[in-house]
Write an enzyme that holds these catalytic residues in place. Structure first.
Site, PDB file in Angstrom:
ATOM      1  CB  SER A 194      37.597  23.998  37.553  1.00 12.78           C
ATOM      2  OG  SER A 194      36.906  25.104  38.088  1.00 12.78           O
ATOM      3  CE  LYS A 251      40.503  33.595  33.765  1.00 12.03           C
ATOM      4  NZ  LYS A 251      41.186  34.177  34.918  1.00 12.03           N
ATOM      5  CB  ILE A 267      47.839  34.858  42.900  1.00  7.06           C
ATOM      6  CG1 ILE A 267      48.638  34.547  41.665  1.00  7.06           C
ATOM      7  CG2 ILE A 267      47.880  36.341  43.198  1.00  7.06           C
ATOM      8  CD1 ILE A 267      47.925  35.072  40.433  1.00  7.06           C
ATOM      9  CG  ASP A 315      40.281  36.857  37.632  1.00  9.24           C
ATOM     10  OD1 ASP A 315      39.712  36.050  38.387  1.00  9.24           O
ATOM     11  OD2 ASP A 315      40.591  36.582  36.454  1.00  9.24           O
TER      12      ASP A 315
END
Ligand code: ATR
Length: 270
Positions: A13, A65, A215, A101
């Site tokens: 991350s 998520k 992306i 997002d």
């Protein structure tokens, strides 16, 4: 201010670099950690980190998520519509889940040129979690039509309910054929990522003014983006989506909207 990104695994991350940079820049006495939590421990750990360890905010990544929604007292409408929470903050002693997002995706394109979404036609490749945020962002930004294509067609069909009248599903095998009609092409699949196969798509009929966004940000210049650039199309890399989704999360925790500097961009790309 104690914050963390929660995932499983979590070691790759970039969020700690971003948030620690902003904490330092704003002289906030804070700590931002990566915390690996196995799915079966998620609810218990989120509660413990907040109540016992004093955490006030989380970013949430794969695979938590969706599951983390059950840990929230309140799930904001944007996160409900996307079907995922990527940011948690505490408000009035309540655990609130939101999703930044879609904002990150739209903001990245807006800040990298003069693209206006209103009444434009987009083509979205892929129908995973990232595609849901991208589609939500596009619909809210006012596009008139989205061609959606995914290797597994039924997964694309599951996203139709986000905007029945604006989404048109295209067979994966026909993805190159609608490109003459699009103003914005977005790759949300994992194709083109480091160690993954390249995205195969024929750009010969791509409208010359169409903006192309990937992306994927590792590599920064994917094969899709370099081919689009060679054809003279404007391109937007994926790193901005990561940075712009982080900014409103930081704002929720610190009450400061942070800046995305070139120094931060190069730190994240290192
Ligand atoms: P994310 O949450 O990042 O979107 P994901 O939910 O795993 O990740 O979605 C990955 C996307 O990449 C999906 O659209 C997937 O297509 P399928 O739904 O058919 O699996 C797409 N993808 C991954 N590998 C692919 C491949 N080899 N060819 C075509 N599409 C691929």
């Amino acid at each position: 201010m104690k914050c963390a990104v929660l995932g499983h695994p979590i070691r790759h991350s970039k969020s700690p670099i971003i948030h620690q940079y902003w904490m330092d820049r704003h002289d906030i006495d804070g700590l931002y950690k990566s915390i690996d939590i196995a799915p079966e421990n998620l609810k218990q750990e989120v509660g413990r980190l907040i109540q016992k360890e004093g955490y006030v905010g989380f970013n949430v990544t794969v695979p938590h998520k969706q599951a983390v929604m059950a840990c929230c007292d309140v799930v904001e409408p944007v996160a409900q519509a996307i079907g995922a929470v990527n940011t948690i903050y505490i408000d009035d002693n309540q655990i609130v889940g939101t999703n930044t997002d879609a904002f990150g995706f739209i903001e990245n394109i807006k800040r990298n040129g003069d693209f206006i979404f209103s009444d434009k036609v987009a083509c979205v490749l892929g129908a995973g979690g990232a595609a849901r945020a991208v589609i939500y962002g596009l619909i809210n930004a006012g596009v008139s039509k989205i061609y959606l294509t995914n290797r597994t067609r039924h997964k694309a069909e599951e996203l139709l309910s986000m905007a029945q009248d604006k989404i048109q599903i295209i067979d994966w095998g026909e993805r190159s054929e609608v490109l003459h009609d699009v103003d914005l092409l977005v790759n949300t699949t994992s194709l083109g990522m480091l160690d993954k196969p390249e995205l195969k798509i024929d750009l010969q009929f791509l409208s010359p003014h169409a903006v192309v966004n990937d992306i994927v940000y590792s590599p920064l210049m994917t094969d899709l983006l370099s081919r689009a650039k060679q054809s003279g199309n404007p391109t937007v890399t994926g790193i901005g989506m990561l940075l712009y989704q982080a900014a409103p999360a930081f704002e929720k925790w610190a009450n400061i909207m942070p800046s995305i500097t070139t120094e931060l961009q190069s730190m994240v790309l290192k």
